[in-house]
Write a protein that holds these residues in place. Sequence first.
Motif, mmCIF file in Angstrom:
data_model
loop_
_atom_site.group_PDB
_atom_site.id
_atom_site.type_symbol
_atom_site.label_atom_id
_atom_site.label_comp_id
_atom_site.label_asym_id
_atom_site.label_seq_id
_atom_site.Cartn_x
_atom_site.Cartn_y
_atom_site.Cartn_z
ATOM 1 N N LYS A 59 106.758 71.157 83.527
ATOM 2 C CA LYS A 59 105.296 70.806 83.595
ATOM 3 C C LYS A 59 105.122 70.100 84.901
ATOM 4 N N ALA A 60 105.977 70.216 85.947
ATOM 5 C CA ALA A 60 105.786 69.537 87.223
ATOM 6 C C ALA A 60 104.651 69.918 88.212
ATOM 7 N N ASN A 61 103.994 68.919 88.757
ATOM 8 C CA ASN A 61 102.733 69.197 89.539
ATOM 9 C C ASN A 61 103.374 69.135 91.137
ATOM 10 N N GLN A 62 103.428 70.249 91.610
ATOM 11 C CA GLN A 62 104.020 70.141 93.099
ATOM 12 C C GLN A 62 105.623 69.587 92.724
ATOM 13 N N ASN A 63 106.365 70.089 92.214
ATOM 14 C CA ASN A 63 107.623 69.689 92.090
ATOM 15 C C ASN A 63 107.893 68.398 91.285
ATOM 16 N N GLY A 64 106.510 67.574 90.941
ATOM 17 C CA GLY A 64 106.826 66.313 90.181
ATOM 18 C C GLY A 64 106.208 65.402 91.047
ATOM 19 N N LEU A 65 105.945 65.511 92.483
ATOM 20 C CA LEU A 65 105.376 64.468 93.534
ATOM 21 C C LEU A 65 104.139 64.189 92.999
ATOM 22 N N LEU A 66 103.481 65.052 92.278
ATOM 23 C CA LEU A 66 101.962 64.750 91.787
ATOM 24 C C LEU A 66 102.005 64.576 90.356
ATOM 25 N N GLY A 67 103.113 64.005 89.759
ATOM 26 C CA GLY A 67 103.412 63.947 88.251
ATOM 27 C C GLY A 67 103.432 65.161 87.569
ATOM 28 N N PHE A 68 103.251 64.986 86.431
ATOM 29 C CA PHE A 68 103.774 66.100 85.426
ATOM 30 C C PHE A 68 102.792 66.462 84.344
ATOM 31 N N GLY A 69 102.249 67.458 84.116
ATOM 32 C CA GLY A 69 101.244 67.987 83.160
ATOM 33 C C GLY A 69 99.823 67.374 83.686
ATOM 34 N N SER A 70 98.985 67.405 82.694
ATOM 35 C CA SER A 70 97.656 67.070 82.669
ATOM 36 C C SER A 70 97.115 66.910 81.529
ATOM 37 N N ALA A 71 95.691 66.391 81.373
ATOM 38 C CA ALA A 71 94.972 66.219 80.143
ATOM 39 C C ALA A 71 94.750 67.712 79.605
ATOM 40 N N ALA A 72 94.141 68.663 80.414
ATOM 41 C CA ALA A 72 94.223 69.967 80.108
ATOM 42 C C ALA A 72 95.426 71.043 79.505
ATOM 43 N N HIS A 73 96.419 70.679 80.527
ATOM 44 C CA HIS A 73 97.786 71.521 80.502
ATOM 45 C C HIS A 73 98.741 70.537 80.213
ATOM 46 N N GLY B 125 117.986 85.272 104.195
ATOM 47 C CA GLY B 125 117.392 85.584 102.816
ATOM 48 C C GLY B 125 115.951 85.076 102.765
ATOM 49 N N ALA B 126 115.446 85.429 101.524
ATOM 50 C CA ALA B 126 114.219 85.196 101.171
ATOM 51 C C ALA B 126 114.015 84.563 99.732
ATOM 52 N N GLU B 127 113.218 83.746 99.545
ATOM 53 C CA GLU B 127 112.947 83.205 98.305
ATOM 54 C C GLU B 127 111.364 82.983 97.788
ATOM 55 N N TYR B 128 111.309 83.216 96.386
ATOM 56 C CA TYR B 128 109.910 83.025 95.884
ATOM 57 C C TYR B 128 110.009 82.076 94.657
ATOM 58 N N ARG B 129 109.231 81.099 94.570
ATOM 59 C CA ARG B 129 109.067 80.225 93.359
ATOM 60 C C ARG B 129 107.664 80.226 92.825
ATOM 61 N N SER B 130 107.410 80.503 91.570
ATOM 62 C CA SER B 130 106.027 80.209 90.998
ATOM 63 C C SER B 130 106.271 78.829 90.417
ATOM 64 N N LYS B 131 104.878 78.345 90.425
ATOM 65 C CA LYS B 131 104.552 76.968 89.924
ATOM 66 C C LYS B 131 103.237 77.060 88.956
ATOM 67 N N PRO B 132 103.096 76.043 88.127
ATOM 68 C CA PRO B 132 102.023 75.869 87.322
ATOM 69 C C PRO B 132 100.982 75.199 88.274
ATOM 70 N N ASP B 133 99.544 75.458 87.725
ATOM 71 C CA ASP B 133 98.678 74.595 88.312
ATOM 72 C C ASP B 133 97.924 73.778 87.243
ATOM 73 N N ASN B 134 98.635 72.619 86.920
ATOM 74 C CA ASN B 134 98.000 71.794 85.731
ATOM 75 C C ASN B 134 97.008 71.089 86.234
ATOM 76 N N LEU B 135 96.913 70.706 87.430
ATOM 77 C CA LEU B 135 95.860 69.628 88.074
ATOM 78 C C LEU B 135 94.526 70.432 88.305
ATOM 79 N N GLY B 136 94.691 71.921 88.472
ATOM 80 C CA GLY B 136 93.482 72.670 88.862
ATOM 81 C C GLY B 136 93.039 72.288 90.300
#
Lengths: 294, 176
Positions: A199-213, A235-246
Amino acid sequence: MNGPGVSASDEAATEAFLPPDQAAEPFAPSIDYSGKLLLTNGVTTIEGTSGGGIASWATLAGMEERGLGISAHATLVLLPDFTWQSHGVAASFGNRIELSYARQNFDTNDAGAALGLGEGYTFSQDVFGAKFRLLGDLVYGEPLLPQISLGVQHKRSRNDAVVAALGAAEAEGTDVYVSATKLLLSRSILANGTLRLTKANQNGLLGFGSAAHPDYGLQFEGSLAYQFSRRFALGAEYRSKPDNLGLGEDGWMDLFAAYAPTDFLTLTAAYADLGSIATFEEQRGAFLQAQIAF
Amino acid sequence: MLLLAAIPLLVLQQAPDPDVDWDAEFGVEAEIRDSITGELPVEPYDRSNANAGAAPFAGDSMAAHFNGQPGIRRVVDRLVDLNLADPRIAAIFAGHDTVRLRRTLFEQFCYILNAGCDYTGRDMRASHDGLGSRKGDMNALVENLQAAMGEEGVPFAAQNRFLSKLAPMSGDVIER
């Protein structure tokens, strides 16, 4: 003198068949060697564990197959509006378990003032990781059975009040991931897939989760690398991330080149596209890393 | 004084007979190298290309990358030389019949690379039994093989393709 197993009568006859190296050196001293193949310890991720830069792999840090392996790294990511810096250490034992620590510092530069945080405000967090190799081997064994590892990363933001003000539900969080990685020798390709509960926001730098998520979500990390020589891979890499903070948080991707000028040093340079960070769009720049491993 | 007293005893002591055949005294059977091949005898076993442990490549492109049988011979001889000189793994090879090793390893590589050979050696489990090899030893051997292939001018992608045939054998080779 009679050597063991060779009678005097035919010694002269067999001498001619023996290569000089064997005849001259009957026994060589043994050392207990347990080193890994070059580059198979991976490149330290921004979270401090062995992987490919932004994606965690099933590989373990250090250059030891059996004993204690150790690595240390320093990473710099230069983005248009931000500067990412991280450093840390990792240790593995018996190529079975890895423990890692990384400190991340995310400097907001001028953007800090625009966001009302103050010029050069820096988000920081500590990441404590543990990874356990469950089964399989990166290089050997069944060609279609990858090395599979299970990992946890506990992250603690050092900016509790600010990440709470940004809307994060928590200032610390724990990710759980499983990685499958294989070096497909017949194609000289390394392939990795990782599933992560986070539930990390920007890897956890902006905290974890939110009220809505507030809940954990499943995210994916994929990597493909081509090995050009023992010492060089692209090589090439891709990493998906949640958008808890909108805030329109994007997935991350990179194109990387890893080079091992010596058996202990790996230098990595990448073009990284981290998308939108804290409403600042198109954060694309250079990822630079030095890693030493024994 | 004690030392002086010991001198007559030392003088009287009989020197060991230098002509004693200790192998015979202890019942050690002499292994005689074949007068033609120079190889030590091995226990009988079934000969089959299946003992090579991998299916050969199709076509002749891999053989061409290795410069045919002469190139494969150079790679094998160089690999054995590097292993015997490598302090990491020399001890594993030291007690070995390297005459036979050079022949069977050449046959195995030549068979797998589809360069026109049959493999007449033992299977991978039998031929590595009791060597006590570990994964680190295998890594050292792979590095030496990469060096030998590099010296022969084998392209890196072809080196890896060849290694992809050998890597699955690790379960039969690694013991500890």
